[in-house]
Write a protein that holds these residues in place. Structure first.
Motif, mmCIF file in Angstrom:
data_model
loop_
_atom_site.group_PDB
_atom_site.id
_atom_site.type_symbol
_atom_site.label_atom_id
_atom_site.label_comp_id
_atom_site.label_asym_id
_atom_site.label_seq_id
_atom_site.Cartn_x
_atom_site.Cartn_y
_atom_site.Cartn_z
ATOM 1 N N ALA A 33 0.646 -2.278 14.793
ATOM 2 C CA ALA A 33 -0.037 -1.366 15.041
ATOM 3 C C ALA A 33 0.094 0.035 13.378
ATOM 4 C CB ALA A 33 -0.048 -0.445 15.361
ATOM 5 N N ALA A 34 1.128 0.137 13.320
ATOM 6 C CA ALA A 34 1.404 0.344 11.500
ATOM 7 C C ALA A 34 1.649 -0.389 10.699
ATOM 8 C CB ALA A 34 2.938 1.326 11.853
ATOM 9 N N GLN A 35 1.966 -0.824 10.613
ATOM 10 C CA GLN A 35 1.791 -2.191 9.339
ATOM 11 C C GLN A 35 0.627 -3.266 9.157
ATOM 12 O OE1 GLN A 35 4.112 -5.617 10.102
ATOM 13 N NE2 GLN A 35 3.953 -6.628 8.604
ATOM 14 N N ALA A 36 -0.377 -2.459 10.583
ATOM 15 C CA ALA A 36 -2.251 -3.516 10.313
ATOM 16 C C ALA A 36 -2.517 -2.090 9.653
ATOM 17 C CB ALA A 36 -2.264 -3.414 11.495
ATOM 18 N N ASN A 37 -2.282 -0.867 9.883
ATOM 19 C CA ASN A 37 -2.666 0.169 9.489
ATOM 20 C C ASN A 37 -2.528 0.488 7.487
ATOM 21 O OD1 ASN A 37 -4.253 2.515 9.204
ATOM 22 N ND2 ASN A 37 -2.455 3.456 10.045
ATOM 23 N N LEU A 38 -1.068 -0.084 7.468
ATOM 24 C CA LEU A 38 -0.987 0.061 5.839
ATOM 25 C C LEU A 38 -1.289 -0.781 5.451
ATOM 26 C CD1 LEU A 38 2.920 1.159 6.564
ATOM 27 C CD2 LEU A 38 0.832 2.647 5.696
ATOM 28 N N GLU A 46 -5.499 -2.555 1.315
ATOM 29 C CA GLU A 46 -6.727 -3.212 0.664
ATOM 30 C C GLU A 46 -7.805 -1.953 0.400
ATOM 31 O OE1 GLU A 46 -8.367 -5.036 4.263
ATOM 32 O OE2 GLU A 46 -5.863 -6.886 3.715
ATOM 33 N N GLU A 47 -8.108 -1.171 1.321
ATOM 34 C CA GLU A 47 -8.959 0.070 0.728
ATOM 35 C C GLU A 47 -8.574 0.581 -1.061
ATOM 36 O OE1 GLU A 47 -12.217 2.208 0.863
ATOM 37 O OE2 GLU A 47 -11.278 0.675 2.194
ATOM 38 N N LEU A 48 -7.101 1.371 -0.885
ATOM 39 C CA LEU A 48 -6.717 1.295 -2.321
ATOM 40 C C LEU A 48 -6.906 -0.286 -3.374
ATOM 41 C CD1 LEU A 48 -3.494 3.374 -1.205
ATOM 42 C CD2 LEU A 48 -5.606 4.381 -2.260
ATOM 43 N N ALA A 71 -9.387 0.983 -6.605
ATOM 44 C CA ALA A 71 -9.139 1.139 -7.987
ATOM 45 C C ALA A 71 -9.682 -0.076 -8.569
ATOM 46 C CB ALA A 71 -7.344 0.314 -7.958
ATOM 47 N N ALA A 72 -10.746 -1.503 -8.061
ATOM 48 C CA ALA A 72 -10.998 -2.886 -9.257
ATOM 49 C C ALA A 72 -12.244 -2.451 -9.167
ATOM 50 C CB ALA A 72 -11.519 -3.844 -7.385
#
Length: 330
Positions: free
Chosen positions: A79-84, A89-91, A95-96
């Motif tokens: 769950a922590a990896q999926a959250n990261l 992806e949001e960052l 940035a794009a």
């Protein structure tokens, strides 16, 4: 003798509180005792049925507490990896988006408008670098002269291209003219962008913002350009210019090549004459604008001190000097 038959140890009747008539009447009444009282009526459940509330028929079942189970370490890590990954992806998306907006702002330039010069197709990989609009940027009294400067720049570019062709024709007729052909390529590559940036854009900015510094910069560079036009029209041999001297030299050996070079020499002469006329016209307008050398100095100093590159360089130099002085003291 009756008073002798009574119990001498008994309390007098008048002192017994239970001999009071009111108490005696209550104890001798027909009321049922507490032991014989029944809270339920004799008719069974009939009386209760009329007063009881029916049981609720709600479909919901009573909550049943389930024993809590803690997630396993593997599930927590997943769950922590999926959250990261989701945050990454949001960052990246943000940035794009910032890069896209920065590119749009850079393409708009300092005016805040989309650049439109040179007029290139939208699918072309190179985008326009400047914004140019005579009717919007240039006051009406300066538009005619500013457009004439623009036409002079285009005429000069065309002349440089024809000069290259004339030198190529001369080289095909005379193998000793290879230097002229090579220099003609260099002059076309060098003078075409430099003339646009060094004297046309400064005069455009000078008419647009009434900048004294831009006027002085234009006068200095354009005076050099007039001298170059005169040298090109003269046509010194082996200088890469199809001027009058080189044209008459080629005419003696080949009339067709000589005629082409004479035509180019005429174009160089026209550039020189028109540039002198425009220089006088711009100077007369400059004197009416109220510009001065003192204003040019002020504009230059303000532009230099507010420039971010200059500020960064000055800060770096000051920091290096301070570090050097500190090391010497130690």
């Amino acid at each position: 003798m009756s008073h002798f038959d009574s119990n001498p140890f008994a309390e007098p009747a008048s002192d017994n509180p239970f001999n009071d008539p009111s108490v005696t009447q209550v104890t001798n009444s027909n009321m049922e005792s507490v032991d014989q009282y029944s809270p339920f009526p004799e008719d069974g459940t009939g009386g209760l049925a009329t007063h009881t509330t029916p049981a609720s028929t709600t479909p919901y079942q009573p909550a049943v507490l389930q024993p809590s189970t803690e997630p396993s370490p593997q599930a927590t890590a997943a769950a922590a990896q999926a959250n990261l990954l989701r945050q990454q992806e949001e960052l990246e998306r943000k940035a794009a988006e910032l890069d896209r907006r920065e590119q749009e702002l850079q393409s708009r330039g300092p005016t805040g408008k989309a650049n439109n010069w040179p007029p290139l197709p939208k699918r072309f990989p190179i985008k326009p670098c400047f914004y140019q609009d005579f009717s919007e940027d240039i006051p009406p009294e300066y538009q005619r002269v500013c457009k004439m400067m623009y036409y002079l720049w285009m005429f000069n570019c065309l002349t440089l291209f024809l000069n290259l062709l004339a030198c190529l024709a001369f080289f095909t007729n005379n193998t000793n003219a290879g230097v002229d052909f090579g220099l003609s390529i260099l002059w076309m590559i060098l003078f075409t962008p430099c003339s646009f940036l060094c004297w046309y854009r400064p005069i455009y900015k000078a008419f647009k913002t009434d900048s004294s510094f831009s006027f002085f910069f234009f006068f200095f560079v354009f005076f050099c350009q007039v001298a170059i036009f005169i040298i090109q029209a003269v046509g010194i041999p082996h200088w890469g210019n199809s001027g009058w001297i080189t044209a008459f030299t080629a005419l003696s050996s080949n009339k067709a090549v000589g005629a082409i070079m004479i035509a180019v020499a005429i174009l160089f002469t026209m550039c020189a004459v028109v540039s002198v006329i425009l220089l006088k016209m711009v100077h007369s307008m400059y004197r009416r604008t109220g510009a001065s050398f003192h204003k040019a100095q002020q504009e230059f100093s303000q532009g230099v001190f507010t420039n971010k590159t200059f500020q960064t360089a000055a800060a770096g130099a000051a920091s290096s000097a301070a570090q050097g002085a500190f090391q010497q003291n130690n």
